[in-house]
Design a protein around this motif. Sequence first.
Motif, mmCIF file in Angstrom:
data_model
loop_
_atom_site.group_PDB
_atom_site.id
_atom_site.type_symbol
_atom_site.label_atom_id
_atom_site.label_comp_id
_atom_site.label_asym_id
_atom_site.label_seq_id
_atom_site.Cartn_x
_atom_site.Cartn_y
_atom_site.Cartn_z
ATOM 1 N N PRO A 37 24.759 34.610 30.999
ATOM 2 C CA PRO A 37 26.112 34.419 30.493
ATOM 3 C C PRO A 37 27.168 34.910 31.474
ATOM 4 N N SER A 38 28.348 34.362 31.314
ATOM 5 C CA SER A 38 29.507 34.730 32.114
ATOM 6 C C SER A 38 29.692 36.247 32.121
ATOM 7 N N GLY A 39 29.821 36.838 33.303
ATOM 8 C CA GLY A 39 30.099 38.268 33.400
ATOM 9 C C GLY A 39 28.874 39.166 33.397
ATOM 10 N N VAL A 40 27.672 38.588 33.273
ATOM 11 C CA VAL A 40 26.460 39.419 33.167
ATOM 12 C C VAL A 40 26.037 40.012 34.517
ATOM 13 N N GLY A 41 26.548 39.409 35.603
ATOM 14 C CA GLY A 41 26.192 39.910 36.935
ATOM 15 C C GLY A 41 25.282 38.967 37.704
ATOM 16 N N LYS A 42 25.222 37.688 37.286
ATOM 17 C CA LYS A 42 24.246 36.797 37.919
ATOM 18 C C LYS A 42 24.604 36.439 39.361
ATOM 19 N N THR A 43 25.897 36.319 39.678
ATOM 20 C CA THR A 43 26.274 36.004 41.064
ATOM 21 C C THR A 43 25.862 37.151 41.981
ATOM 22 N N THR A 44 26.122 38.375 41.547
ATOM 23 C CA THR A 44 25.752 39.558 42.331
ATOM 24 C C THR A 44 24.240 39.579 42.545
ATOM 25 N N GLU A 125 22.163 28.550 40.960
ATOM 26 C CA GLU A 125 22.788 29.383 39.932
ATOM 27 C C GLU A 125 23.509 28.433 38.989
ATOM 28 N N ARG A 157 32.089 44.212 30.142
ATOM 29 C CA ARG A 157 32.147 43.643 31.503
ATOM 30 C C ARG A 157 33.118 42.473 31.565
ATOM 31 N N ARG A 161 36.579 42.511 34.028
ATOM 32 C CA ARG A 161 36.901 41.552 35.107
ATOM 33 C C ARG A 161 38.403 41.288 35.187
ATOM 34 N N ASN A 195 20.125 43.197 33.087
ATOM 35 C CA ASN A 195 20.973 43.826 34.112
ATOM 36 C C ASN A 195 21.642 45.072 33.521
ATOM 37 N N ASP A 196 20.848 46.131 33.418
ATOM 38 C CA ASP A 196 21.391 47.412 32.944
ATOM 39 C C ASP A 196 21.959 48.156 34.145
ATOM 40 N N GLU A 197 21.036 48.590 35.006
ATOM 41 C CA GLU A 197 21.402 49.271 36.251
ATOM 42 C C GLU A 197 21.248 48.211 37.351
ATOM 43 N N LEU A 198 22.333 47.937 38.103
ATOM 44 C CA LEU A 198 22.318 46.793 39.027
ATOM 45 C C LEU A 198 21.159 46.834 40.026
HETATM 46 P P1 ADP Z 1 28.645 36.526 36.730
HETATM 47 O O1 ADP Z 1 28.351 35.771 38.010
HETATM 48 O O2 ADP Z 1 27.468 36.560 35.812
HETATM 49 O O3 ADP Z 1 29.897 36.088 36.038
HETATM 50 P P2 ADP Z 1 29.267 38.749 38.492
HETATM 51 O O4 ADP Z 1 28.081 38.852 39.410
HETATM 52 O O5 ADP Z 1 30.506 38.124 39.020
HETATM 53 O O6 ADP Z 1 28.866 38.060 37.107
HETATM 54 O O7 ADP Z 1 29.561 40.220 37.941
HETATM 55 C C1 ADP Z 1 30.608 40.478 37.018
HETATM 56 C C2 ADP Z 1 31.104 41.906 37.218
HETATM 57 O O8 ADP Z 1 30.142 42.839 36.690
HETATM 58 C C3 ADP Z 1 31.300 42.270 38.687
HETATM 59 O O9 ADP Z 1 32.476 43.036 38.776
HETATM 60 C C4 ADP Z 1 30.068 43.082 39.021
HETATM 61 O O10 ADP Z 1 30.309 43.988 40.081
HETATM 62 C C5 ADP Z 1 29.809 43.796 37.686
HETATM 63 N N1 ADP Z 1 28.403 44.160 37.472
HETATM 64 C C6 ADP Z 1 27.297 43.477 37.854
HETATM 65 N N2 ADP Z 1 26.176 44.111 37.481
HETATM 66 C C7 ADP Z 1 26.571 45.237 36.826
HETATM 67 C C8 ADP Z 1 25.875 46.344 36.199
HETATM 68 N N3 ADP Z 1 24.544 46.408 36.158
HETATM 69 N N4 ADP Z 1 26.604 47.324 35.656
HETATM 70 C C9 ADP Z 1 27.955 47.269 35.691
HETATM 71 N N5 ADP Z 1 28.669 46.292 36.258
HETATM 72 C C10 ADP Z 1 28.005 45.281 36.823
#
Ligand code: ADP
Length: 220
Positions: A37-44, A125, A157, A161, A195-198
């Motif tokens: 889902p949006s904001g979950v951290g998938k791009t990172t 992705e 999260r 953003r 994605n608890d701890e990155l």
């Molecule tokens: P998505 O691509 O799913 O929308 P992003 O990779 O852009 O998500 O990450 C959204 C935000 O959450 C970024 O600011 C990122 O640094 C932060 N983030 C990612 N993983 C974690 C985590 N495990 N705990 C806290 N913040 C996180």
Amino acid sequence: MPGREPSAMTAAGGAGGAGHRLPTDTDDGLLLIISGPSGVGKTTITRAVERAIPGAVFSVSVTTRQKTAGDVEGVDYHFVSDAEFDRLVADDELLEWAEVFGRRYGTPRKWADEQLRRGRLVILEIDVKGARQVKERMPGAFGVFILPPSEEALLQRLRARRRDTEEAIARRFAEAQREIAEAKACGAYDAFVVNDELERAIEEAVGVVRGRMGIMKDEG
Ligand code: ADP
Ligand code: 5GP
């Protein structure tokens, strides 16, 4: 690479009739789908997987959405007009496509097929609708879904953003709940990573992908 199943490439060649295989082609490619889902951290996480695995390449999607200040053309997306997207669909140039939050996104088929033929790990992705299309056409593709540690954490999260209004955040949150339920039920995903701890989540994601590739973790 040992332990590899040839199904990913077999399926890649068969997708929508595209991709005639040459006698020199190898069976080494693997298609990796990462969703969440949006904001979950998938791009990172996706970019970290790309860096961690030799031969991994990121598939740059086409989209009709507006380019934002943080986007780089050709790196994050290929930004195209509605007319150009219509043409890509009509000419069957997309491996999959879907509408997400009112904009269209799709995976260029030719580039992905070429990279698979070269034995690459090709990372898509994409959203759940797109993942289901890919899995149907390429059952050997490997699907990873990124989950938030809790609904509350996801909401936090999305707010952190600072990209959306509270109304848009509520919409994204509702969509996220629907998408997570669909992801769990649809069978398109082989692994779910919380994605608890990155750093831990990155390690787990890289681990499941390496496991699928048959690479011992300490090799790379
Ligand atoms: P998505 O691509 O799913 O929308 P992003 O990779 O852009 O998500 O990450 C959204 C935000 O959450 C970024 O600011 C990122 O640094 C932060 N983030 C990612 N993983 C974690 C985590 N495990 N705990 C806290 N913040 C996180
Ligand atoms: P964003 O606009 O925030 O970058 O992406 C919005 C959503 O579109 C994300 O869920 C992302 O995974 C999805 N997406 C990006 N590219 C593609 C694609 O090529 N196909 C599909 N089906 N979804 C995509």
